[in-house]
Design a protein around this motif. Structure first.
Motif, PDB file in Angstrom:
ATOM      1  N   ILE A 276       0.834  -1.204   0.000  1.00  0.00           N
ATOM      2  CA  ILE A 276       0.000   0.000   0.000  1.00  0.00           C
ATOM      3  C   ILE A 276       0.867   1.250   0.000  1.00  0.00           C
ATOM      4  CG2 ILE A 276      -1.693   1.348   1.285  1.00  0.00           C
ATOM      5  CD1 ILE A 276      -2.993  -1.260   2.064  1.00  0.00           C
TER       6      ILE A 276
ATOM      7  N   ARG B 109     -12.179  11.297  -6.348  1.00  0.00           N
ATOM      8  CA  ARG B 109     -11.872  11.400  -4.914  1.00  0.00           C
ATOM      9  C   ARG B 109     -10.684  12.339  -4.684  1.00  0.00           C
ATOM     10  NH1 ARG B 109     -11.045   5.932  -1.569  1.00  0.00           N
ATOM     11  NH2 ARG B 109      -9.059   5.911  -2.653  1.00  0.00           N
TER      12      ARG B 109
ATOM     13  N   LYS C  75      -3.105  12.012   7.419  1.00  0.00           N
ATOM     14  CA  LYS C  75      -3.880  10.989   8.125  1.00  0.00           C
ATOM     15  C   LYS C  75      -3.034   9.775   8.486  1.00  0.00           C
ATOM     16  CE  LYS C  75      -7.435   7.698   6.474  1.00  0.00           C
ATOM     17  NZ  LYS C  75      -8.672   7.926   7.237  1.00  0.00           N
ATOM     18  N   TYR C  76      -1.995   9.530   7.694  1.00  0.00           N
ATOM     19  CA  TYR C  76      -1.373   8.207   7.732  1.00  0.00           C
ATOM     20  C   TYR C  76      -0.368   7.966   8.848  1.00  0.00           C
ATOM     21  CZ  TYR C  76      -4.237   6.546   4.110  1.00  0.00           C
ATOM     22  OH  TYR C  76      -5.358   6.136   3.449  1.00  0.00           O
TER      23      TYR C  76
ATOM     24  N   THR D 215      -6.003  -0.572   8.678  1.00  0.00           N
ATOM     25  CA  THR D 215      -5.052   0.528   8.462  1.00  0.00           C
ATOM     26  C   THR D 215      -4.995   1.004   7.015  1.00  0.00           C
ATOM     27  OG1 THR D 215      -3.158  -0.915   8.053  1.00  0.00           O
ATOM     28  CG2 THR D 215      -3.623  -0.367  10.343  1.00  0.00           C
ATOM     29  N   GLY D 216      -5.379   0.144   6.084  1.00  0.00           N
ATOM     30  CA  GLY D 216      -5.415   0.562   4.680  1.00  0.00           C
ATOM     31  C   GLY D 216      -6.598  -0.060   3.960  1.00  0.00           C
ATOM     32  N   ASP D 217      -7.581  -0.499   4.703  1.00  0.00           N
ATOM     33  CA  ASP D 217      -8.718  -1.237   4.123  1.00  0.00           C
ATOM     34  C   ASP D 217      -9.998  -0.961   4.891  1.00  0.00           C
ATOM     35  OD1 ASP D 217      -7.061  -2.897   2.311  1.00  0.00           O
ATOM     36  OD2 ASP D 217      -6.328  -3.745   4.190  1.00  0.00           O
ATOM     37  N   ASN D 218     -11.118  -1.104   4.229  1.00  0.00           N
ATOM     38  CA  ASN D 218     -12.423  -1.065   4.894  1.00  0.00           C
ATOM     39  C   ASN D 218     -12.804  -2.465   5.360  1.00  0.00           C
ATOM     40  OD1 ASN D 218     -12.965   1.297   2.455  1.00  0.00           O
ATOM     41  ND2 ASN D 218     -13.364   1.816   4.582  1.00  0.00           N
TER      42      ASN D 218
ATOM     43  N   ARG E 160     -14.704  -0.586  -1.411  1.00  0.00           N
ATOM     44  CA  ARG E 160     -15.899  -0.703  -0.549  1.00  0.00           C
ATOM     45  C   ARG E 160     -17.156  -0.444  -1.379  1.00  0.00           C
ATOM     46  NH1 ARG E 160     -18.913   3.299   2.121  1.00  0.00           N
ATOM     47  NH2 ARG E 160     -19.771   2.735   4.162  1.00  0.00           N
TER      48      ARG E 160
HETATM   49  N1  PMP Z   1      -9.199   2.895   4.438  1.00  0.00           N
HETATM   50  C1  PMP Z   1      -7.961   3.412   4.442  1.00  0.00           C
HETATM   51  C2  PMP Z   1      -7.439   4.031   5.670  1.00  0.00           C
HETATM   52  C3  PMP Z   1      -7.178   3.357   3.276  1.00  0.00           C
HETATM   53  O1  PMP Z   1      -5.949   3.873   3.273  1.00  0.00           O
HETATM   54  C4  PMP Z   1      -7.701   2.758   2.119  1.00  0.00           C
HETATM   55  C5  PMP Z   1      -6.898   2.721   0.844  1.00  0.00           C
HETATM   56  N2  PMP Z   1      -5.642   2.168   0.969  1.00  0.00           N
HETATM   57  C6  PMP Z   1      -8.982   2.196   2.180  1.00  0.00           C
HETATM   58  C7  PMP Z   1      -9.715   2.304   3.356  1.00  0.00           C
HETATM   59  C8  PMP Z   1      -9.571   1.503   0.996  1.00  0.00           C
HETATM   60  O2  PMP Z   1      -9.853   2.440  -0.022  1.00  0.00           O
HETATM   61  P1  PMP Z   1      -9.822   2.012  -1.554  1.00  0.00           P
HETATM   62  O3  PMP Z   1     -10.726   0.864  -1.708  1.00  0.00           O
HETATM   63  O4  PMP Z   1     -10.305   3.239  -2.263  1.00  0.00           O
HETATM   64  O5  PMP Z   1      -8.420   1.667  -1.872  1.00  0.00           O
END
Ligand code: PMP
Length: 313
Positions: free
Chosen positions: A15, A73, A175-176, A207-210, A234
């Motif tokens: 990611i 976005r 945010k990260y 942390t990087g996903d829903n 999502r």
């Molecule tokens: N939540 C966070 C905190 C993220 O950083 C991400 C993307 N890496 C997502 C959810 C998922 O978003 P997307 O499906 O648009 O990649």
């Protein structure tokens, strides 16, 4: 699995750490050039304050997946943060494809980063010319075993910020820091991912996903007001589920709902859809990817194969 077993953390979930092609080329502020020669100012507001926004985009088999949704976005984030975009969305669309062609990539992860520009001091009126960097790379994902067996997830101590803080709903670089600390905590504890709660104690996201939770034939996912990033994966997942006869409900939930679910999975551009087999040592359902998750994943792959914006003109 038993509650005490741990899972080797993924070597490099790309990611934020993609691998680059042999002689990578990228776009930086209007020019295409070697990544090795790309230079940024030390007074770039992104470097000084983490003042920027980004997108991680994927290409599958010569087509860019959900390109317009990612650019929508990105431009929405710029609008909210008052970052003046130096190129139009249409130009950005062309440049992303050009950068992929320049690297000869058909399957890729593309990192688009925009910062407010250069200047010292906080007031945005002193900051000149937003920085735009577009860097395609090869993708390295979670190991296949984790898709086959399911991820072990733990709840981490870092919470997502309040939903009314600037960095929460936009995909901002600022945010990260929370997410980096959360990911690090999960990996140090031997888990594949970290689940973050919000300030009220409701489940927010990984942390990087829903996150999606399946109970019976109801599919639950936290609402945007829980302080999540509204992931594009999502959105696709909700669409696939709704058109496959399931009811997706955006609803606040606690860890009780997660621990007692039949199935849990995570969604994100890099991870796609990945099943979860345990959370905080509680086995989820049968402790392996469940039937509804598997069905949705199949449909997701069918879409990534057939849809997208062609890289070639
Ligand atoms: N939540 C966070 C905190 C993220 O950083 C991400 C993307 N890496 C997502 C959810 C998922 O978003 P997307 O499906 O648009 O990649």
């Amino acid at each position: 699995m038993s509650g005490t077993e741990t899972q080797t953390p993924p070597m490099a979930l790309d990611i934020e750490e993609p691998t680059t092609p042999p002689s990578p080329v990228m776009y930086l502020n209007g020019k295409m050039g070697d990544v090795a020669d790309a230079k940024l100012s030390v007074i770039d507001h992104g470097f000084l304050y983490g003042d920027g926004i980004f997108e991680g985009i994927r290409a599958y088999g010569g087509k860019v997946w959900k390109l317009d949704e990612h650019l929508d976005r990105l431009y929405k984030s710029a609008h909210v943060l008052l970052i003046e975009m130096p190129i139009t969305k249409q130009e950005m669309r062309q440049v992303v494809r050009e950068a992929l062609r320049a690297n000869g990539l058909r399957d890729a992860y593309i990192r688009v980063t925009v910062t407010r520009g250069t200047g010292l001091g906080l007031d945005p009126k002193h900051i000149q010319g937003a920085t735009v960097a577009i860097m395609p790379s090869k993708l390295s994902l979670y190991p296949q075993e984790m898709y086959d067996a399911g991820l072990d997830v733990i709840t981490v101590s870092t919470r997502v910020a309040r939903p009314d803080s600037w960095e929460v709903r936009v995909k901002s670089t600022g945010k990260y820091l929370n997410n980096i600390m959360a990911k690090s905590e999960a990996n140090r504890m031997g888990a594949g991912e970290g689940l973050m709660l919000n300030m009220e104690g409701y489940v927010a996201e990984a942390t990087g996903d829903n996150i999606f939770v399946i109970s019976g034939n109801r599919i639950l996912t936290p609402p945007p007001s829980a302080g999540i990033l509204e992931g594009i994966t999502r959105m696709v997942t909700m669409d696939i589920a709704n058109t496959s006869g399931y009811r997706v409900i955006e609803q606040n939930m606690t860890l009780f709902d997660v621990y007692t679910a039949d199935e849990v999975f995570l969604t994100g551009t890099a991870a796609e859809m990945i099943p979860v087999r345990s959370v905080d040592g509680r086995t989820i359902g049968a402790g392996k990817p469940g039937p509804i998750t598997k069905r949705l994943i199949e449909k997701f792959h069918a879409r990534t194969k057939s849809e997208g914006v062609p890289i070639e003109d």
